[in-house]
Design a protein around this motif. Structure first.
Motif, short mmCIF file in Angstrom:
data_model
loop_
_atom_site.label_atom_id
_atom_site.label_comp_id
_atom_site.label_asym_id
_atom_site.label_seq_id
_atom_site.Cartn_x
_atom_site.Cartn_y
_atom_site.Cartn_z
N UNK A 44 -0.33 -2.76 -7.98
CA UNK A 44 0.96 -2.36 -7.39
C UNK A 44 0.77 -1.55 -6.11
N UNK A 45 -0.42 -0.99 -5.91
CA UNK A 45 -0.72 -0.23 -4.69
C UNK A 45 -1.25 -1.11 -3.56
N UNK A 46 -1.65 -2.34 -3.85
CA UNK A 46 -2.43 -3.15 -2.91
C UNK A 46 -1.74 -3.38 -1.57
N UNK A 47 -0.49 -3.77 -1.59
CA UNK A 47 0.20 -4.03 -0.32
C UNK A 47 0.32 -2.75 0.51
N UNK A 48 0.67 -1.67 -0.16
CA UNK A 48 0.81 -0.40 0.55
C UNK A 48 -0.54 0.09 1.10
N UNK A 49 -1.61 -0.14 0.35
CA UNK A 49 -2.95 0.23 0.83
C UNK A 49 -3.31 -0.59 2.06
N UNK A 50 -3.03 -1.89 2.04
CA UNK A 50 -3.33 -2.73 3.20
C UNK A 50 -2.59 -2.24 4.45
N UNK A 51 -1.33 -1.90 4.29
CA UNK A 51 -0.54 -1.37 5.42
C UNK A 51 -1.14 -0.05 5.90
N UNK A 52 -1.49 0.82 4.97
CA UNK A 52 -2.10 2.11 5.32
C UNK A 52 -3.40 1.90 6.10
N UNK B 211 -10.82 -4.98 20.31
CA UNK B 211 -11.74 -4.19 19.49
C UNK B 211 -11.18 -3.91 18.09
N UNK B 212 -9.87 -3.64 17.98
CA UNK B 212 -9.37 -3.30 16.65
C UNK B 212 -8.92 -4.50 15.82
N UNK B 213 -8.57 -5.62 16.43
CA UNK B 213 -8.16 -6.78 15.64
C UNK B 213 -9.26 -7.27 14.69
N UNK B 214 -10.53 -7.37 15.12
CA UNK B 214 -11.57 -7.78 14.15
C UNK B 214 -11.71 -6.78 13.00
N UNK B 215 -11.48 -5.50 13.28
CA UNK B 215 -11.56 -4.44 12.27
C UNK B 215 -10.43 -4.60 11.25
N UNK B 216 -9.27 -5.07 11.71
CA UNK B 216 -8.10 -5.22 10.84
C UNK B 216 -8.12 -6.51 10.03
N UNK B 217 -8.90 -7.47 10.46
CA UNK B 217 -8.84 -8.84 9.93
C UNK B 217 -8.91 -8.91 8.41
N UNK B 218 -9.78 -8.13 7.78
CA UNK B 218 -9.93 -8.21 6.32
C UNK B 218 -9.07 -7.20 5.58
N UNK B 219 -8.22 -6.48 6.27
CA UNK B 219 -7.37 -5.46 5.63
C UNK B 219 -6.05 -6.09 5.20
N UNK B 220 -6.14 -7.02 4.24
CA UNK B 220 -4.98 -7.74 3.73
C UNK B 220 -4.70 -7.35 2.29
N UNK B 221 -3.49 -7.60 1.85
CA UNK B 221 -3.13 -7.33 0.45
C UNK B 221 -4.06 -8.09 -0.50
N UNK B 222 -4.34 -9.34 -0.18
CA UNK B 222 -5.20 -10.16 -1.05
C UNK B 222 -6.60 -9.56 -1.16
N UNK B 223 -7.15 -9.12 -0.06
CA UNK B 223 -8.49 -8.51 -0.11
C UNK B 223 -8.46 -7.19 -0.87
N UNK B 224 -7.44 -6.39 -0.65
CA UNK B 224 -7.34 -5.12 -1.39
C UNK B 224 -7.28 -5.41 -2.89
N UNK B 225 -6.53 -6.41 -3.29
CA UNK B 225 -6.48 -6.78 -4.72
C UNK B 225 -7.87 -7.15 -5.23
N UNK B 226 -8.63 -7.89 -4.44
CA UNK B 226 -10.00 -8.26 -4.84
C UNK B 226 -10.88 -7.01 -4.95
#
Length: 155
Positions: free
Chosen positions: A11-19, A38-53
């Motif tokens: 239940x925290x995953x989406x909010x964590x990805x946004x954070x 520079x920051x787009x590659x850093x953000x690339x894996x910061x998705x709800x799906x990855x946080x859930x994993x």
């Protein structure tokens, strides 16, 4: 700002990805200079799906939530003692959230019988890690086009 530290849940995953994304863009400007290249590659894996994993994967993810149940920080550590994420909401910066999250992940490491923790820090966070007892090892690496210094702490 009162907050509670606990194991992160789906239940925290989406909010964590946004954070994570917001913290990188707004607080890590010394590292990326407001340059999307520079920051787009850093953000690339910061998705709800990855946080859930990450939440169900090996290691541990802790989140800090405020009294409204809003996620204000997150930390993730591997089973072998590496801190791989430590981010705070721009709204909660300098409130003690990161320090409490680091205490939680270090306790997880100690419970696993580990005697030290290691992490790679961007320029933005180096002063913080020194303040909580981490020391530079001298190792420098490039992660997603960002210079990171390795730090270690005896637990």
């Amino acid at each position: 700002m009162p907050f509670t530290i606990s194991s992160a849940t789906f239940t925290d995953a989406e909010e964590i990805a946004v954070l994570l994304r917001r913290s990188i863009v707004e607080l890590c400007q010394d590292d990326h200079g407001n340059d999307p290249e520079k920051y787009e590659p850093w953000l690339k894996n910061k998705t709800t799906e990855n946080v859930e994993r990450w939440i169900v994967g090996p290691g541990r993810v802790f989140s800090a939530v405020d009294e409204r149940r809003k996620v204000v920080g997150v930390v993730m550590g591997t089973p072998d003692g590496e801190v791989v994420l430590n981010y705070v909401s721009p709204d909660a910066r300098f409130s003690g959230v990161s320090k409490m999250l680091m205490n939680a992940i270090e306790e997880y490491f100690r419970d696993r019988g580990l005697t030290s923790a290691v992490l790679n820090s961007t320029c933005t966070a180096e002063r913080f890690y020194r303040s909580v007892g981490y020391a530079e090892t001298g190792r420098v690496e490039l992660h997603r086009e960002l210079m990171c210094r390795q730090f270690r702490k005896a637990l």
